[in-house]
Design a protein around this motif. Sequence first.
Motif, PDB file in Angstrom:
ATOM      1  N   UNK A 322      40.946 102.177 151.553  1.00 21.43           N
ATOM      2  CA  UNK A 322      40.984 102.004 153.015  1.00 21.43           C
ATOM      3  C   UNK A 322      39.627 101.521 153.534  1.00 21.43           C
ATOM      4  N   UNK A 323      38.548 102.058 152.955  1.00 24.70           N
ATOM      5  CA  UNK A 323      37.193 101.667 153.369  1.00 24.70           C
ATOM      6  C   UNK A 323      36.943 100.188 153.083  1.00 24.70           C
ATOM      7  N   UNK A 324      37.368  99.709 151.900  1.00 20.48           N
ATOM      8  CA  UNK A 324      37.127  98.292 151.566  1.00 20.48           C
ATOM      9  C   UNK A 324      38.256  97.398 152.117  1.00 20.48           C
ATOM     10  N   UNK A 325      39.169  98.048 152.867  1.00 21.53           N
ATOM     11  CA  UNK A 325      40.222  97.322 153.577  1.00 21.53           C
ATOM     12  C   UNK A 325      41.110  96.490 152.640  1.00 21.53           C
ATOM     13  N   UNK A 326      41.566  97.183 151.573  1.00 18.20           N
ATOM     14  CA  UNK A 326      42.484  96.535 150.623  1.00 18.20           C
ATOM     15  C   UNK A 326      43.743  97.384 150.485  1.00 18.20           C
ATOM     16  N   UNK A 327      44.902  96.744 150.288  1.00 13.97           N
ATOM     17  CA  UNK A 327      46.114  97.539 150.034  1.00 13.97           C
ATOM     18  C   UNK A 327      45.887  98.383 148.772  1.00 13.97           C
ATOM     19  N   UNK A 328      46.351  99.629 148.783  1.00 12.86           N
ATOM     20  CA  UNK A 328      46.076 100.534 147.648  1.00 12.86           C
ATOM     21  C   UNK A 328      46.940 100.172 146.447  1.00 12.86           C
ATOM     22  N   UNK A 329      46.324  99.660 145.361  1.00 12.64           N
ATOM     23  CA  UNK A 329      47.113  99.278 144.171  1.00 12.64           C
ATOM     24  C   UNK A 329      47.721 100.487 143.466  1.00 12.64           C
ATOM     25  N   UNK A 330      47.115 101.660 143.625  1.00 12.64           N
ATOM     26  CA  UNK A 330      47.605 102.860 142.926  1.00 12.64           C
ATOM     27  C   UNK A 330      48.920 103.337 143.531  1.00 12.64           C
ATOM     28  N   UNK A 331      49.008 103.274 144.851  1.00  9.60           N
ATOM     29  CA  UNK A 331      50.264 103.659 145.515  1.00  9.60           C
ATOM     30  C   UNK A 331      51.380 102.690 145.136  1.00  9.60           C
ATOM     31  N   UNK A 332      51.000 101.431 145.030  1.00 17.43           N
ATOM     32  CA  UNK A 332      51.971 100.394 144.673  1.00 17.43           C
ATOM     33  C   UNK A 332      52.500 100.628 143.254  1.00 17.43           C
ATOM     34  N   UNK A 333      51.566 100.920 142.333  1.00 14.62           N
ATOM     35  CA  UNK A 333      51.937 101.150 140.924  1.00 14.62           C
ATOM     36  C   UNK A 333      52.817 102.387 140.759  1.00 14.62           C
ATOM     37  N   UNK A 334      52.395 103.482 141.389  1.00 11.34           N
ATOM     38  CA  UNK A 334      53.079 104.766 141.180  1.00 11.34           C
ATOM     39  C   UNK A 334      54.330 104.911 142.033  1.00 11.34           C
TER      40      UNK A 334
END
Length: 452
Positions: A322-334
């Motif tokens: 969230x700080x680096x303003x990127x979609x979270x890849x971990x949530x997407x993967x899991x």
Amino acid sequence: MILEEKDASDWIYRGEGGANLVLAYAGSSSLFVGKVIRIQKARKNEKANKSVNGFVSVLTTDEQLLWRENKELMSSPNKEALEQRYVMNVIIPLLGPKHVDAGIRVSVSKEFLQSVDKKVTKQRPPWRVNAANVDTSHDSALILNDHSLFSQGISSGGDCFSVEIKPKCGFLPTSMFISEENKLKRSVSRFKMHQILKLEHNEISEVSEYDPLDLFSGSKERVTEAIKALYSIPQNNFRVFLNGSIILGGSGESTGRTSPKIAYAFEDALKGFIQSSDGLRTECFLQLVSDTVYDSGVLDKLLEVQKLDKLDIEGAIHCYYDVINQPCPLCKESGQLEKYSSLHGLPLDESLKIVKEYMTAATAKDCSLMISFQLRKGCDSAPSCDAVCLQSTNQVFDYKAHFIDLSLKPLKRMEAYYKLDKKIVSFYTQKQKFVNGEEQVGDPKSSDSLSH
């Protein structure tokens, strides 16, 4: 003054961490006697951050967002200034000024840095040489007090023995964001688990008997057990210096079990310092170190700072994205969006606080503690010194304790921390399946059997 090429011969290799080389002064200038210099390294596979105008920026854009409330850090002209200001403005308010030395900056020429790099290569562990060299693009370095020595005039003279301990993380995480497959993190220290992975990769020759949970336990017996374990297999977590020269331990993790030959030489070196019979001096010295760690309470503050990591990397990594303003890849993967929605729904200020505290805790988990001892002769002690009495020999020692290697960790490293954490725990969990049935999973002692 500027340190030039000709001055390089006055500095001798002392050791290094991931980001810095440390050299001790061996010349005759009164300005530098009793000092060490800390020189930044450049990783061989890393490129410098370039800003729009072509100058090297000290903080990345994301780091500027993270530390925006700290104007001192934000305005740092170079890495040395940044490191010094981080210690002064972030670490000292947390650990207190008594045990932390922020150092002073000194100008250095490119030729000085090149000469130092060339000079120390043979003394550095090969794996360190392969990873990084001296960063010759800098024009300053940090001068600090040499905490392996007693400052001149502080005590009545005589030999100075110093111990350097790398305590590592002293608590078990309890975060609700620790996944079910990583639940062992709640019962086995990170250090113990990492040892198994290091053994597998031949980074160490055998598993250490040390457990940071013992050192931070607040129990006299367990602190003593921890110090004895560090002495038995120092790796890069325990070193002893006599008058600034290393006599036990090494600069690489390959320092295996203390051999009978080294143990004999160490026992002999303690003659005159520890007034005890042959064969008992080492035991008395280790007791002196244990008593000092326990009585001083110096690790209590450190543990507080380590515990700023409240969510564990498994929680903090979500705030990082969230700080680096990127979609979270971990949530997407899991596909576990629900589980982490409370983190991703936090206001930016909250996410920044969590990540900032995690990074500060990372400094505290990776620093070293230096304790210097000098025998007190009669009553002529220095009021500025703390003292400890070694009951077994009825001797009183002045001591000083300082934390060193308090580096600011790059924000980008959060991703590497997450990957390594995953690797350590999954490998340890796998190995647990091969442990004999009678040994309890999660028993800190059971991991020792995996080294054989």
